[in-house]
Design a protein around this motif. Structure first.
Motif, PDB file in Angstrom:
ATOM      1  N   PRO A   1      -3.007 -31.812  70.250  1.00  0.00           N
ATOM      2  CA  PRO A   1      -1.617 -32.233  70.177  1.00  0.00           C
ATOM      3  C   PRO A   1      -0.687 -31.052  70.410  1.00  0.00           C
ATOM      4  CG  PRO A   1      -2.524 -31.972  67.977  1.00  0.00           C
ATOM      5  CD  PRO A   1      -3.664 -31.763  68.936  1.00  0.00           C
ATOM      6  N   SER A   2       0.470 -31.311  71.006  1.00  0.00           N
ATOM      7  CA  SER A   2       1.421 -30.222  71.225  1.00  0.00           C
ATOM      8  C   SER A   2       2.189 -29.900  69.956  1.00  0.00           C
ATOM      9  CB  SER A   2       2.387 -30.581  72.359  1.00  0.00           C
ATOM     10  OG  SER A   2       3.110 -31.766  72.038  1.00  0.00           O
ATOM     11  N   ASN A   3       2.382 -30.882  69.093  1.00  0.00           N
ATOM     12  CA  ASN A   3       3.071 -30.647  67.819  1.00  0.00           C
ATOM     13  C   ASN A   3       2.830 -31.833  66.897  1.00  0.00           C
ATOM     14  OD1 ASN A   3       5.019 -32.709  68.561  1.00  0.00           O
ATOM     15  ND2 ASN A   3       5.924 -31.158  69.909  1.00  0.00           N
ATOM     16  N   ASN A   4       3.339 -31.716  65.666  1.00  0.00           N
ATOM     17  CA  ASN A   4       3.136 -32.796  64.699  1.00  0.00           C
ATOM     18  C   ASN A   4       3.795 -34.100  65.132  1.00  0.00           C
ATOM     19  OD1 ASN A   4       1.560 -31.291  63.032  1.00  0.00           O
ATOM     20  ND2 ASN A   4       3.005 -31.188  61.334  1.00  0.00           N
TER      21      ASN A   4
ATOM     22  N   VAL B   1       2.290 -37.802  64.700  1.00  0.00           N
ATOM     23  CA  VAL B   1       2.980 -38.873  63.963  1.00  0.00           C
ATOM     24  C   VAL B   1       3.118 -40.109  64.844  1.00  0.00           C
ATOM     25  CG1 VAL B   1       5.131 -39.577  62.847  1.00  0.00           C
ATOM     26  CG2 VAL B   1       4.215 -37.283  62.447  1.00  0.00           C
ATOM     27  N   SER B   2       3.507 -39.900  66.090  1.00  0.00           N
ATOM     28  CA  SER B   2       3.630 -41.014  67.026  1.00  0.00           C
ATOM     29  C   SER B   2       2.278 -41.699  67.211  1.00  0.00           C
ATOM     30  CB  SER B   2       4.158 -40.509  68.370  1.00  0.00           C
ATOM     31  OG  SER B   2       4.205 -41.549  69.325  1.00  0.00           O
ATOM     32  N   PHE B   3       1.227 -40.908  67.316  1.00  0.00           N
ATOM     33  CA  PHE B   3      -0.105 -41.476  67.501  1.00  0.00           C
ATOM     34  C   PHE B   3      -0.553 -42.224  66.248  1.00  0.00           C
ATOM     35  CE2 PHE B   3      -4.815 -40.956  67.595  1.00  0.00           C
ATOM     36  CZ  PHE B   3      -5.046 -41.836  68.648  1.00  0.00           C
ATOM     37  N   ALA B   4      -0.244 -41.698  65.068  1.00  0.00           N
ATOM     38  CA  ALA B   4      -0.581 -42.400  63.819  1.00  0.00           C
ATOM     39  C   ALA B   4       0.071 -43.775  63.787  1.00  0.00           C
ATOM     40  CB  ALA B   4      -0.146 -41.565  62.611  1.00  0.00           C
TER      41      ALA B   4
ATOM     42  N   VAL C   1      -6.753 -30.529  55.148  1.00  0.00           N
ATOM     43  CA  VAL C   1      -5.578 -30.841  54.328  1.00  0.00           C
ATOM     44  C   VAL C   1      -4.800 -31.990  54.973  1.00  0.00           C
ATOM     45  CG1 VAL C   1      -3.410 -29.959  53.380  1.00  0.00           C
ATOM     46  CG2 VAL C   1      -5.418 -28.459  53.530  1.00  0.00           C
ATOM     47  N   PRO C   2      -4.478 -33.047  54.221  1.00  0.00           N
ATOM     48  CA  PRO C   2      -3.698 -34.153  54.809  1.00  0.00           C
ATOM     49  C   PRO C   2      -2.287 -33.695  55.185  1.00  0.00           C
ATOM     50  CG  PRO C   2      -4.749 -34.830  52.748  1.00  0.00           C
ATOM     51  CD  PRO C   2      -4.875 -33.339  52.828  1.00  0.00           C
ATOM     52  N   ILE C   3      -1.941 -33.845  56.456  1.00  0.00           N
ATOM     53  CA  ILE C   3      -0.598 -33.463  56.912  1.00  0.00           C
ATOM     54  C   ILE C   3       0.228 -34.690  57.296  1.00  0.00           C
ATOM     55  CG2 ILE C   3      -1.272 -31.155  57.642  1.00  0.00           C
ATOM     56  CD1 ILE C   3      -1.283 -32.235  60.555  1.00  0.00           C
ATOM     57  N   ILE C   4      -0.419 -35.811  57.561  1.00  0.00           N
ATOM     58  CA  ILE C   4       0.265 -37.067  57.890  1.00  0.00           C
ATOM     59  C   ILE C   4      -0.457 -38.183  57.160  1.00  0.00           C
ATOM     60  CG2 ILE C   4       0.876 -38.728  59.715  1.00  0.00           C
ATOM     61  CD1 ILE C   4       0.712 -36.308  61.684  1.00  0.00           C
ATOM     62  N   GLY C   5       0.310 -39.081  56.550  1.00  0.00           N
ATOM     63  CA  GLY C   5      -0.276 -40.235  55.899  1.00  0.00           C
ATOM     64  C   GLY C   5       0.508 -41.496  56.220  1.00  0.00           C
TER      65      GLY C   5
ATOM     66  N   VAL D   1       4.967 -37.134  56.090  1.00  0.00           N
ATOM     67  CA  VAL D   1       4.650 -35.986  56.941  1.00  0.00           C
ATOM     68  C   VAL D   1       4.959 -34.721  56.150  1.00  0.00           C
ATOM     69  CG1 VAL D   1       5.058 -34.837  59.143  1.00  0.00           C
ATOM     70  CG2 VAL D   1       5.306 -37.331  58.973  1.00  0.00           C
ATOM     71  N   VAL D   2       3.992 -33.846  56.035  1.00  0.00           N
ATOM     72  CA  VAL D   2       4.195 -32.611  55.291  1.00  0.00           C
ATOM     73  C   VAL D   2       5.369 -31.829  55.878  1.00  0.00           C
ATOM     74  CG1 VAL D   2       3.185 -30.352  54.792  1.00  0.00           C
ATOM     75  CG2 VAL D   2       1.828 -32.425  54.474  1.00  0.00           C
ATOM     76  N   GLY D   3       6.291 -31.443  55.026  1.00  0.00           N
ATOM     77  CA  GLY D   3       7.470 -30.691  55.453  1.00  0.00           C
ATOM     78  C   GLY D   3       8.611 -31.538  55.956  1.00  0.00           C
ATOM     79  N   GLN D   4       8.392 -32.850  56.104  1.00  0.00           N
ATOM     80  CA  GLN D   4       9.448 -33.724  56.615  1.00  0.00           C
ATOM     81  C   GLN D   4       9.787 -34.873  55.686  1.00  0.00           C
ATOM     82  OE1 GLN D   4       8.805 -34.928  60.738  1.00  0.00           O
ATOM     83  NE2 GLN D   4       7.581 -33.094  61.112  1.00  0.00           N
ATOM     84  N   GLY D   5       8.978 -35.117  54.679  1.00  0.00           N
ATOM     85  CA  GLY D   5       9.257 -36.195  53.737  1.00  0.00           C
ATOM     86  C   GLY D   5       8.600 -37.507  54.142  1.00  0.00           C
ATOM     87  N   THR D   6       8.996 -38.559  53.434  1.00  0.00           N
ATOM     88  CA  THR D   6       8.398 -39.886  53.609  1.00  0.00           C
ATOM     89  C   THR D   6       9.467 -40.893  53.989  1.00  0.00           C
ATOM     90  OG1 THR D   6       6.635 -39.426  52.028  1.00  0.00           O
ATOM     91  CG2 THR D   6       7.169 -41.751  52.403  1.00  0.00           C
ATOM     92  N   THR D   7       9.091 -41.794  54.885  1.00  0.00           N
ATOM     93  CA  THR D   7       9.993 -42.867  55.300  1.00  0.00           C
ATOM     94  C   THR D   7       9.334 -44.222  55.092  1.00  0.00           C
ATOM     95  OG1 THR D   7       9.179 -42.787  57.585  1.00  0.00           O
ATOM     96  CG2 THR D   7      11.122 -41.429  57.039  1.00  0.00           C
TER      97      THR D   7
END
Length: 234
Positions: free
Chosen positions: A5-8, A12-15, A120-124, A138-144
């Motif tokens: 992946p190029s970035n998180n 996230v989009s793929f998740a 380590v879980p970085i996306i859930g 998303v770690v560092g970005q919060g939850t929506t």
């Protein structure tokens, strides 16, 4: 095919793509006649757990997408096991967390998807396809929840708390069950039967404050970690 992946944001989009694909598989089986098989794990407090064609097909479609998009990534799934779990990125999948709810027509199950980096879980993702609710942490970005940030005010003491557990039978007799009983006696109300959905409503501040559970597999909790840790407090 993408090997890294190029970035998180890509992850996230793929998740979300994985969650969309699982929804399409699961929904046609919702509240329809369905064969249920039993899995037996005699070392667990509840030895029997159900599995359906919806569980298996949902995991299959997610695994196929991962293999196509990120063939170097690992996969750890409830229904079809593990591949490349020593990879930098590993996807942990529970296609239907709460199969007992699913087969009895109760919309409190969910699809759990986690992306781990170096273990380590970085996306859930917690996706409830019937109610069309999706929590993404998303770690560092919060939850929506459906794209909007979630927050909770919490409560000051245990005696004010609403506590969830999937079932009191998930605790081994002895130390685990004794400690759980003590928690039940400390909180305002113990409640049961929400599986992963309990963690989602705690993260959203909808009135539940605590989830206390035991006997969880990796696929049961990895996706929950970024969602719960990413909630804002106010």
């Amino acid at each position: 095919m993408t090997t890294a992946p190029s970035n998180n944001a890509d992850l996230v989009s793929f998740a979300n793509e994985l969650a969309d694909s699982a929804r399409k598989v699961i929904l046609p089986f919702w509240r329809q006649p369905i064969d249920v098989e039993s899995k037996l794990e005699h070392d667990r407090p509840i030895a029997e757990s159900p599995v359906t064609i919806a569980d298996r097909q949902a995991e299959e479609v997610m695994r196929q997408l991962i293999e196509e998009r990120y063939p170097s990534h690992g996969i750890y799934g409830e229904e079809f096991g593990q591949v490349r779990t020593d990879a930098e990125y590993v996807w942990v999948l529970d296609p239907i967390d709460g199969t007992k709810s699913f087969i009895t027509g109760k919309p409190l199950f969910g699809t759990l998807i986690a992306c781990l980096k170096d273990g380590v879980p970085i996306i859930g993702v917690i996706d409830q396809c019937v109610l069309k609710e999706r929590w993404v942490g998303v770690v560092g970005q919060g939850t929506t929840l459906n794209g909007k940030s979630v927050s909770t005010s919490g409560c000051a003491t245990l005696k004010e708390s609403m506590m969830y557990a999937t079932t009191p039978h998930m605790f081994h007799k002895g130390e685990e069950s004794d400690k759980f009983e003590k928690m039940c006696n400390k909180v305002l109300r113990p409640l049961y039967g929400a599986d992963c959905y309990a963690y989602a409503i705690v993260a959203s501040g909808f009135g539940a404050d605590i989830v206390v559970e035991a006997d969880l597999g990796l696929y049961d909790y990895c996706a929950l970690v970024p969602v719960v840790e990413g909630m804002a407090t106010c």
